[in-house]
Structure formats: C-alpha cells, structure tokens
Design a protein around this motif. Structure first.
Motif, PDB file in Angstrom:
ATOM      1  N   THR A   1       5.618   7.135  -2.170  1.00 16.02           N
ATOM      2  CA  THR A   1       4.500   7.294  -2.957  1.00 16.02           C
ATOM      3  C   THR A   1       4.982   7.872  -4.275  1.00 16.02           C
ATOM      4  OG1 THR A   1       3.881   9.454  -2.027  1.00 16.02           O
ATOM      5  CG2 THR A   1       3.010   7.432  -1.219  1.00 16.02           C
ATOM      6  N   ASP A   2       4.362   7.790  -5.361  1.00 17.75           N
ATOM      7  CA  ASP A   2       4.758   8.250  -6.620  1.00 17.75           C
ATOM      8  C   ASP A   2       4.040   9.866  -6.829  1.00 17.75           C
ATOM      9  OD1 ASP A   2       5.981   6.081  -7.550  1.00 17.75           O
ATOM     10  OD2 ASP A   2       4.225   5.419  -8.353  1.00 17.75           O
TER      11      ASP A   2
ATOM     12  N   SER B   1       2.751   3.092  -4.926  1.00 19.54           N
ATOM     13  CA  SER B   1       3.963   2.807  -5.869  1.00 19.54           C
ATOM     14  C   SER B   1       3.311   1.593  -6.648  1.00 19.54           C
ATOM     15  CB  SER B   1       5.176   2.115  -5.232  1.00 19.54           C
ATOM     16  OG  SER B   1       4.912   1.163  -4.158  1.00 19.54           O
TER      17      SER B   1
END
Length: 65
Positions: A2-3, A50
């Motif tokens: 994940t960002d 993402s």
C-alpha cells in the motif's frame, strides 16, 4: 503493498490505545508495558492501494484475557 495505511484502536472512552502505519504490525492488547482491560474496543483501518483506491473499515472487537 500500500501507499498509505493507518490502523487505530480506541477504548470505550475514546482514548487511542494503539496506532500503526505498518500493515505487518498488529496489536497485542497492551498499551506500552500496561495491559489493556478486557472489554470492547473500536478499530479503524484505512489504506490507499497501489492503484489509488481508498479502503476504510470500522468496527468493534472484544478483548478477552
């Protein structure tokens, strides 16, 4: 991967007892070296995948010792 990621747990008085920005880190029922008491807790998790999609979830969990 994940960002952006946030996981929080709150007690019945609205005090945050756990927070993490690491999706691989979980809580163990303690706040530092102090055990949290049995009872209901509220959790909140939010992350941006993402590909840019945002996901959020809230709920309750019961801590049993």
């Amino acid at each position: 991967e994940t960002d952006s990621y946030l996981f929080q747990v709150y007690n019945r008085w609205g005090q945050r007892v756990f927070e993490s920005n690491d999706p691989d880190q979980g809580g163990d029922g303690n706040s530092g070296s102090k055990e949290n008491p049995q009872g209901a807790y509220v959790y909140f998790v939010s992350f941006v995948s993402s590909d840019g999609q945002t996901f959020t979830k809230r709920g309750t969990v019961t801590l049993i010792r």
